[in-house]
Design an enzyme around this catalytic site. Structure first.
Site, PDB file in Angstrom:
ATOM      1  CD  GLU A 137      -2.841  -1.357  -0.027  1.00 24.49           C
ATOM      2  OE1 GLU A 137      -2.942  -0.174  -0.765  1.00 24.49           O
ATOM      3  OE2 GLU A 137      -2.523  -2.424  -0.348  1.00 24.49           O
ATOM      4  CG  HIS A 140      -0.832   1.774  -4.456  1.00 21.79           C
ATOM      5  ND1 HIS A 140      -1.273   1.666  -5.333  1.00 21.79           N
ATOM      6  CD2 HIS A 140      -1.906   0.123  -3.829  1.00 21.79           C
ATOM      7  CE1 HIS A 140      -1.747   0.394  -5.753  1.00 21.79           C
ATOM      8  NE2 HIS A 140      -1.495  -0.649  -4.913  1.00 21.79           N
TER       9      HIS A 140
HETATM   10 NI    NI Z   1      -2.317  -2.604  -4.517  1.00 16.83          NI
END
Ligand code: NI
Length: 172
Positions: A137, A140
């Site tokens: 995450e 990202h």
């Molecule tokens: Ni993802």
């Protein structure tokens, strides 16, 4: 809470670097609620705000195995404080890279400093799936997708496939 549209690769927004959050207020909490709802409805275990088109450094996750027991986690402005030199390997997928999976190596353990849903400073010692998920995450937030770790050939094959699916999609 509102279910938002999840952006999929290829999409320039997914490649943006997300901006730090100055203060966790009502607006950010509403965003986290929407993100969680969106993640649950897509059967994901983690989602970054940029995936619904908001490039802010916010992540939601829920790794609970039992569908009835919800264990939402919220991370605002997460920072990695410590990383293990040992690696672990998981087969990863991503809501922004639909139906594609690949084995990715990441540090097995890491410590994360972040703000929670109420803007309180917290430290998490993560290991195993939790450590892998938070690192996925956090990528990202830097505009990085798990397919970026694959060979050029593998990555371009996946992007080609995704682009093809996109262009043949019609909404009537
Ligand atoms: Ni993802």
């Amino acid at each position: 809470m509102t279910v938002k549209k999840i952006l999929t690769e290829p999409n320039e927004i997914l490649r943006q670097i997300s901006k730090p959050v100055e203060k966790v207020g009502k607006e950010e909490q509403k965003l986290m609620d929407d993100m969680l709802e969106t993640m649950y409805s897509a059967n994901g275990i983690g989602l970054a705000a940029v995936q619904i088109g908001v490039p802010k450094r916010i992540i939601v996750m829920d790794l609970s195995k039992d569908e009835k027991i919800k264990e939402p986690r919220y991370f605002v402005n997460p920072k990695i404080k410590n990383k293990d030199s040992l690696k672990s390997t998981y087969e990863e997928g991503c809501l922004s890279v639909p139906n594609q999976f690949a084995e990715i190596d990441r540090p097995k353990k890491c410590d994360i400093e972040y703000l929670d849903y109420n803007g309180k400073k917290k430290l998490l010692k993560a290991e195993g799936l939790l450590a892998t998920c938070i690192q996925h995450e956090m990528d990202h937030l830097e505009g990085i997708l798990f397919i970026d770790y694959l060979s050029k050939l593998k990555k371009s094959m996946i992007i080609k496939k995704l682009s093809k699916n996109k262009s043949s999609r019609i909404v009537v």
